[in-house]
Design an enzyme around this catalytic site. Structure first.
Site, mmCIF file in Angstrom:
data_model
loop_
_atom_site.group_PDB
_atom_site.id
_atom_site.type_symbol
_atom_site.label_atom_id
_atom_site.label_comp_id
_atom_site.label_asym_id
_atom_site.label_seq_id
_atom_site.Cartn_x
_atom_site.Cartn_y
_atom_site.Cartn_z
ATOM 1 N N SER A 1 40.042 42.142 42.274
ATOM 2 C CA SER A 1 39.541 40.844 42.799
ATOM 3 C C SER A 1 39.031 40.650 44.281
ATOM 4 O O SER A 1 38.390 39.492 44.337
ATOM 5 C CB SER A 1 40.820 39.848 42.306
ATOM 6 O OG SER A 1 40.664 39.844 41.094
ATOM 7 N N LYS B 1 35.463 39.774 44.054
ATOM 8 C CA LYS B 1 35.010 38.361 43.869
ATOM 9 C C LYS B 1 34.462 37.668 45.419
ATOM 10 O O LYS B 1 33.555 36.705 45.132
ATOM 11 C CB LYS B 1 36.177 37.242 43.412
ATOM 12 C CG LYS B 1 36.787 38.110 42.105
ATOM 13 C CD LYS B 1 37.940 37.563 41.611
ATOM 14 C CE LYS B 1 38.471 37.828 40.390
ATOM 15 N NZ LYS B 1 39.777 37.266 39.886
ATOM 16 N N TYR C 1 31.680 41.729 35.090
ATOM 17 C CA TYR C 1 32.747 41.498 35.832
ATOM 18 C C TYR C 1 33.731 42.530 35.915
ATOM 19 O O TYR C 1 33.944 42.752 36.991
ATOM 20 C CB TYR C 1 33.475 40.104 35.008
ATOM 21 C CG TYR C 1 34.897 39.978 35.587
ATOM 22 C CD1 TYR C 1 36.015 40.348 34.855
ATOM 23 C CD2 TYR C 1 35.077 39.331 36.804
ATOM 24 C CE1 TYR C 1 37.181 39.923 35.307
ATOM 25 C CE2 TYR C 1 36.151 39.301 37.500
ATOM 26 C CZ TYR C 1 37.410 39.596 36.402
ATOM 27 O OH TYR C 1 38.613 39.428 37.188
ATOM 28 N N TYR D 1 45.655 33.176 44.940
ATOM 29 C CA TYR D 1 45.963 32.617 43.794
ATOM 30 C C TYR D 1 47.281 31.503 44.000
ATOM 31 O O TYR D 1 47.443 30.875 44.876
ATOM 32 C CB TYR D 1 46.541 33.494 42.410
ATOM 33 C CG TYR D 1 45.345 34.535 42.397
ATOM 34 C CD1 TYR D 1 45.590 35.868 42.875
ATOM 35 C CD2 TYR D 1 44.090 34.344 42.048
ATOM 36 C CE1 TYR D 1 44.716 36.874 42.648
ATOM 37 C CE2 TYR D 1 43.068 35.221 41.938
ATOM 38 C CZ TYR D 1 43.258 36.431 42.483
ATOM 39 O OH TYR D 1 42.468 37.419 42.486
ATOM 40 N N VAL E 1 44.590 43.374 42.418
ATOM 41 C CA VAL E 1 45.768 43.978 41.691
ATOM 42 C C VAL E 1 45.752 45.453 42.051
ATOM 43 O O VAL E 1 46.837 46.157 41.478
ATOM 44 C CB VAL E 1 45.576 43.632 40.397
ATOM 45 C CG1 VAL E 1 46.317 42.124 40.084
ATOM 46 C CG2 VAL E 1 44.545 44.122 39.543
HETATM 47 N N1 GLN Z 1 43.851 39.564 40.754
HETATM 48 C C1 GLN Z 1 43.039 40.682 40.419
HETATM 49 O O1 GLN Z 1 42.660 41.628 41.019
HETATM 50 C C2 GLN Z 1 42.575 40.696 39.018
HETATM 51 C C3 GLN Z 1 41.514 41.393 38.443
HETATM 52 C C4 GLN Z 1 41.346 42.132 37.178
HETATM 53 N N2 GLN Z 1 40.407 42.780 36.939
HETATM 54 C C5 GLN Z 1 41.762 41.019 36.033
HETATM 55 O O2 GLN Z 1 40.585 40.629 35.625
HETATM 56 O O3 GLN Z 1 42.690 40.739 35.603
#
Ligand code: GLN
Length: 311
Positions: free
Chosen positions: A63, A66, A190, A242, A260
């Site tokens: 993420s 992003k 994505y 988050y 993650v």
């Molecule tokens: N918080 C993350 O890094 C989530 C990314 C992971 N690819 C997902 O879509 O769940």
């Protein structure tokens, strides 16, 4: 301030830390990464680099991608983006669907999965998925000044096969008309964004534009306006972790974005771009030791945005 000594001390402490969290178990390709790994990289405004631990080891940034995708989407459609995704913290897990129904398919912010899926939909635009994926890869390589950054296709494929919650999020938003392309195509983009593989050093280099009021110091050129850099940092501060964003602001106090894969990108506006990596996650999916390492760093440097900075 001897930043090389500080990062060496932090790496030594993290090497002995007993509570290392647990690597992500819902993405098969990430579940067996050694939780003993730890890396930290600091790139200062003057270009000095301070590395310790596994700072040159590539990992899945997940993420954290992003942030770069949001930057591209804003470049493509500007503030029109905010008609399709909000700018408020969700207070929910990164993969939560609960607010989509009551908020009519408009994700709270661009960093929860639903928001990032809309961002991917925007970047896809009139392109083929491979063109959109290539655009982000070229963008991140240019930000870092490194051409050996790659997308780990196995990680992307693993998520294509197991990403059922993201499928649900995407279909739900398509039902509200907030996804303009077929779900499979958007999620393909994505998941490949998330599968970007970078080292702490490369990630800290890529984050420099957010430290330097929108300018990539390595290339000496503007990436975004100073206002847009400030706004991306603000979103990282309020939404980057988050339902752990408040905790991160409380303990670290820097704009930050977790993934993650165990990485965190943190920005000290005007001073430094920092990347840490420790695969073990806490209950909210943020790196357990990455957070502790950054907490130690701001304690030693006084870099929290909530501390008065020397002139
Ligand atoms: N918080 C993350 O890094 C989530 C990314 C992971 N690819 C997902 O879509 O769940």
């Amino acid at each position: 301030m001897d930043l090389s000594a500080i990062v060496a001390d932090i790496a030594a402490e993290m090497a002995e830390a007993p509570d290392r969290g647990t690597p992500a178990d819902y993405i098969p390709a990430l579940s067996d990464i050694d939780p003993q790994r730890f890396g930290i990289a600091i790139v200062e405004a003057d270009g000095q680099c301070h590395l310790a631990g596994d700072a040159e080891e590539s990992f899945s940034i997940q993420s954290i991608s992003k942030v770069f995708a949001l930057t591209l989407a804003l470049g493509a459609v500007g503030d029109q983006l905010w008609r399709r995704v909000g700018r408020e913290p969700s207070g929910t897990a990164f993969n939560s669907i609960v607010q989509l129904e009551t908020e009519h398919g408009i994700p709270r912010n661009p960093f929860i999965n639903a928001g990032a899926i809309v961002v991917a939909d925007v970047i896809l635009g009139n392109h083929e998925p491979r063109e959109a994926i290539g655009e982000l890869l070229r963008f991140v390589r240019a930000l870092a000044g490194e051409d050996d950054i790659v997308i780990d296709a196995a990680v992307a494929q693993a998520e294509m096969e197991t990403g059922h919650r993201n499928q649900a999020l995407a279909h739900y938003m398509r039902a509200f008309g907030n996804l303009h392309h077929p779900v499979e195509r958007v999620l393909g983009v994505y998941f490949h964004f998330c599968a970007l593989a970078m080292s702490c050093r490369q990630l800290a280099l890529a984050g420099r534009y957010l430290m330097a009021r929108g300018v990539n110091p390595g290339a000496g050129r503007s990436v975004v306006s100073p206002q847009r850099a400030r706004r991306i940092n603000a979103l990282m501060m309020s939404c980057g972790h988050y339902d752990g964003s408040g905790e991160f602001a409380f303990r670290v106090g820097l704009p930050g974005k977790s993934g993650v894969g165990g990485g965190i990108l943190a920005i000290v506006p005007g001073r430094a771009s920092i990347a840490v990596w420790s695969p073990g996650l806490n209950a909210r999916g943020n790196s357990q030791l990455g957070t502790l390492a950054l907490e130690r760093l701001v304690q030693r440097t006084g870099w929290s945005v909530f501390d008065p900075q020397a002139g």
